[in-house]
Scaffold this motif. Structure first.
Motif, PDB file in Angstrom:
ATOM      1  N   ALA A 135      46.902   7.701  41.074  1.00  0.00           N
ATOM      2  CA  ALA A 135      47.657   8.642  40.758  1.00  0.00           C
ATOM      3  C   ALA A 135      47.152   9.989  39.871  1.00  0.00           C
ATOM      4  O   ALA A 135      47.460  10.983  40.200  1.00  0.00           O
ATOM      5  N   MET A 136      45.882   9.726  39.266  1.00  0.00           N
ATOM      6  CA  MET A 136      45.141  10.868  38.720  1.00  0.00           C
ATOM      7  C   MET A 136      44.759  11.927  39.956  1.00  0.00           C
ATOM      8  O   MET A 136      44.599  12.975  39.957  1.00  0.00           O
ATOM      9  N   THR A 137      44.360  11.139  41.049  1.00  0.00           N
ATOM     10  CA  THR A 137      43.979  11.994  42.154  1.00  0.00           C
ATOM     11  C   THR A 137      44.885  12.705  42.734  1.00  0.00           C
ATOM     12  O   THR A 137      44.970  13.992  43.030  1.00  0.00           O
ATOM     13  N   ALA A 138      46.145  12.158  42.854  1.00  0.00           N
ATOM     14  CA  ALA A 138      47.170  12.715  43.434  1.00  0.00           C
ATOM     15  C   ALA A 138      47.828  13.953  42.638  1.00  0.00           C
ATOM     16  O   ALA A 138      48.038  15.107  43.236  1.00  0.00           O
ATOM     17  N   GLU A 139      47.470  13.756  41.131  1.00  0.00           N
ATOM     18  CA  GLU A 139      47.851  14.927  40.318  1.00  0.00           C
ATOM     19  C   GLU A 139      47.177  16.210  40.568  1.00  0.00           C
ATOM     20  O   GLU A 139      47.328  17.255  40.413  1.00  0.00           O
ATOM     21  N   LEU A 140      45.837  15.855  40.862  1.00  0.00           N
ATOM     22  CA  LEU A 140      45.019  16.843  41.080  1.00  0.00           C
ATOM     23  C   LEU A 140      45.069  17.663  42.317  1.00  0.00           C
ATOM     24  O   LEU A 140      45.063  18.682  42.422  1.00  0.00           O
ATOM     25  N   LEU A 141      45.322  16.808  43.458  1.00  0.00           N
ATOM     26  CA  LEU A 141      45.631  17.418  44.692  1.00  0.00           C
ATOM     27  C   LEU A 141      46.819  18.317  44.811  1.00  0.00           C
ATOM     28  O   LEU A 141      46.988  19.232  45.518  1.00  0.00           O
ATOM     29  N   ALA A 142      47.976  17.657  44.106  1.00  0.00           N
ATOM     30  CA  ALA A 142      49.318  18.432  43.824  1.00  0.00           C
ATOM     31  C   ALA A 142      48.961  19.617  43.326  1.00  0.00           C
ATOM     32  O   ALA A 142      49.377  20.707  43.592  1.00  0.00           O
ATOM     33  N   ALA A 143      48.166  19.835  42.204  1.00  0.00           N
ATOM     34  CA  ALA A 143      47.675  21.168  41.566  1.00  0.00           C
ATOM     35  C   ALA A 143      47.208  21.955  42.390  1.00  0.00           C
ATOM     36  O   ALA A 143      47.528  23.182  42.545  1.00  0.00           O
ATOM     37  N   ALA A 144      46.160  21.608  43.368  1.00  0.00           N
ATOM     38  CA  ALA A 144      45.530  22.439  44.228  1.00  0.00           C
ATOM     39  C   ALA A 144      46.647  22.723  45.414  1.00  0.00           C
ATOM     40  O   ALA A 144      46.479  24.078  45.609  1.00  0.00           O
ATOM     41  N   ALA A 146      49.747  23.233  44.917  1.00  0.00           N
ATOM     42  CA  ALA A 146      50.482  24.353  44.346  1.00  0.00           C
ATOM     43  C   ALA A 146      49.838  25.668  44.295  1.00  0.00           C
ATOM     44  O   ALA A 146      50.582  26.704  43.934  1.00  0.00           O
ATOM     45  N   GLY A 147      48.501  25.832  44.504  1.00  0.00           N
ATOM     46  CA  GLY A 147      47.867  27.085  44.327  1.00  0.00           C
ATOM     47  C   GLY A 147      47.485  27.198  42.650  1.00  0.00           C
ATOM     48  O   GLY A 147      47.024  28.254  42.408  1.00  0.00           O
ATOM     49  N   ARG A 148      47.817  26.327  42.005  1.00  0.00           N
ATOM     50  CA  ARG A 148      47.379  26.276  40.521  1.00  0.00           C
ATOM     51  C   ARG A 148      45.758  26.311  40.122  1.00  0.00           C
ATOM     52  O   ARG A 148      45.218  26.909  39.123  1.00  0.00           O
ATOM     53  N   VAL A 149      45.096  25.463  41.083  1.00  0.00           N
ATOM     54  CA  VAL A 149      43.531  25.288  40.864  1.00  0.00           C
ATOM     55  C   VAL A 149      42.873  25.041  42.268  1.00  0.00           C
ATOM     56  O   VAL A 149      43.447  24.510  42.805  1.00  0.00           O
ATOM     57  N   ARG A 150      41.619  25.404  42.135  1.00  0.00           N
ATOM     58  CA  ARG A 150      40.727  25.092  43.287  1.00  0.00           C
ATOM     59  C   ARG A 150      39.922  23.594  42.754  1.00  0.00           C
ATOM     60  O   ARG A 150      39.516  23.420  41.733  1.00  0.00           O
ATOM     61  N   VAL A 151      39.967  22.803  43.656  1.00  0.00           N
ATOM     62  CA  VAL A 151      39.503  21.662  43.133  1.00  0.00           C
ATOM     63  C   VAL A 151      38.221  20.983  44.357  1.00  0.00           C
ATOM     64  O   VAL A 151      38.520  21.118  45.357  1.00  0.00           O
ATOM     65  N   ALA A 152      37.342  20.347  43.616  1.00  0.00           N
ATOM     66  CA  ALA A 152      36.369  19.498  44.689  1.00  0.00           C
ATOM     67  C   ALA A 152      36.154  18.183  43.712  1.00  0.00           C
ATOM     68  O   ALA A 152      35.973  18.088  42.714  1.00  0.00           O
ATOM     69  N   ILE A 153      36.424  17.215  44.717  1.00  0.00           N
ATOM     70  CA  ILE A 153      36.131  15.800  44.282  1.00  0.00           C
ATOM     71  C   ILE A 153      35.136  15.118  44.484  1.00  0.00           C
ATOM     72  O   ILE A 153      34.815  15.177  45.711  1.00  0.00           O
ATOM     73  N   GLY A 154      34.175  14.616  43.701  1.00  0.00           N
ATOM     74  CA  GLY A 154      33.283  13.947  44.009  1.00  0.00           C
ATOM     75  C   GLY A 154      33.232  12.265  43.692  1.00  0.00           C
ATOM     76  O   GLY A 154      33.729  12.287  42.232  1.00  0.00           O
ATOM     77  N   ARG A 155      32.965  11.552  44.462  1.00  0.00           N
ATOM     78  CA  ARG A 155      33.090   9.951  43.911  1.00  0.00           C
ATOM     79  C   ARG A 155      31.855   9.104  44.323  1.00  0.00           C
ATOM     80  O   ARG A 155      31.091   9.598  45.171  1.00  0.00           O
ATOM     81  N   ALA A 156      31.702   8.265  43.244  1.00  0.00           N
ATOM     82  CA  ALA A 156      30.639   7.419  43.227  1.00  0.00           C
ATOM     83  C   ALA A 156      30.932   5.998  42.812  1.00  0.00           C
ATOM     84  O   ALA A 156      32.169   5.789  42.484  1.00  0.00           O
ATOM     85  N   SER A 157      29.947   5.043  43.214  1.00  0.00           N
ATOM     86  CA  SER A 157      30.109   3.849  42.876  1.00  0.00           C
ATOM     87  C   SER A 157      29.704   3.304  41.489  1.00  0.00           C
ATOM     88  O   SER A 157      29.134   3.924  40.728  1.00  0.00           O
ATOM     89  N   ASP A 158      29.524   2.059  41.311  1.00  0.00           N
ATOM     90  CA  ASP A 158      28.962   1.583  40.047  1.00  0.00           C
ATOM     91  C   ASP A 158      27.825   2.255  39.838  1.00  0.00           C
ATOM     92  O   ASP A 158      26.815   2.327  40.448  1.00  0.00           O
TER      93      ASP A 158
END
Length: 315
Positions: A135-144, A146-158
């Protein structure tokens, strides 16, 4: 984008502090933001006190060209507290017009049946924390979108590395126990391949996302050491400490039973599927774009053991 302008790191835990130091080493102007001043901070890093759940906290990012979200919530309070932390950082990025680089884990994917995780997998989490992350990821992508923000997401493991003691499956109860000639504690099957991420590699990967214009608008799996079985990783640890390291695998049912009275263990029990199947993070997209990266596993293990040997007596 690039290295010009101010880079603001929200969160001064293991990853946030390492990221601030890495960016400073690149010659970038860095500000770190947290509620309390960290015990150590790289030379040249400006520090500001702020609680991002306070609407006024966005001012801590004033002048930023890049904002990094490296905050985390207590493990047993993820659903209640984590979304608000992210929203505070998102608001800061929106107010300043900065690129938002967000650090995520892999919970949002849910069980994959052993299939290697790639960035195009759906977020199909089946756990409480996994759904929170999705849900948090979806919130970031929705903001992007909508043109509200530019986002780059980096994912890592344990993750593991210097300074990582609690809050990770590869912390005190593995490295600390190994040095003390005690059994290493794990849940699940240690003979299955499992990707572990090394904190300096996570920091370097996030810095790349914040300084290379190609990263914006996409999700990236951050590079790290090669994936081996947990048992093979323990053999490398044994080589560093000079004696065999036995494994004490805690049965999943036992973890769930203990979770009835221990909220932390209850939270861990729902994520146990990660250790009952192949858990492999595919980082080929990042490496194809930005080049080969990641610390060799033996070197990462050696550096972590050295930190554990020389750390203060109280972690």
């Amino acid at each position: 984008m690039g290295e010009d302008g101010l880079h603001v790191v929200f969160g001064t835990g293991q990853v946030g502090s390492a990221l601030a130091a890495h960016l400073t080493g690149l010659g970038v102007a860095v500000r770190a933001v947290s509620r309390h001043r960290p015990p150590t901070l790289a030379a040249g890093v400006d520090w500001r006190a702020a609680d991002v759940t306070d609407p006024e906290a966005a001012a801590a990012a004033e002048g930023a060209s890049v904002v990094y979200q490296c905050l985390n919530a207590p493990y047993n309070q993820w659903p209640e507290r984590f979304p608000a932390l992210q929203r505070g950082v998102l608001a800061a990025a929106e107010d300043t017009g900065a690129l938002l680089v967000a650090l995520e884990n892999l919970y949002g994917y849910g069980p994959t049946g052993g299939r290697p995780m790639t960035e195009d997998l759906p977020l199909a989490a089946t756990t409480v924390k996994g759904r929170t992350r999705a849900a948090m990821t979806a919130e970031l992508l929705a903001a992007a979108d909508a043109g509200r923000v530019r986002v780059a997401i980096g994912r890592a493991s344990d993750f593991f590395g210097a300074g990582v003691t609690g809050g990770s499956t590869l912390g005190e109860r593995v490295f600390g126990n190994a040095l003390a000639d005690k059994r290493a504690d794990f849940i699940g099957n240690p003979d299955l391949p499992h990707t572990y991420s090394y904190v300096p590699d996570i920091a370097a990967g996030l810095a790349t996302l914040g300084t290379d214009a190609r990263a914006a608008g996409q999700v990236w799996h951050l590079p790290g050491p090669q994936t081996v079985t947990t048992r093979a990783l323990l053999e490398l640890i044994a080589g560093e400490v000079g004696h065999p390291v036995a494994v004490r695998s805690v049965p999943k049912l036992a973890v769930r039973a203990l979770g009835l009275v221990n909220p932390m263990l209850r939270g861990l029990a729902e994520m146990a599927y990660q250790f009952d199947q192949l858990f492999i993070l595919d980082t080929s997209k990042y490496e194809a774009a930005f080049g080969a990266a990641g610390t060799p596993l033996a070197d990462a293990i050696a550096a972590t053991i050295e930190w554990y040997r020389t750390r203060p007596s109280t972690p």
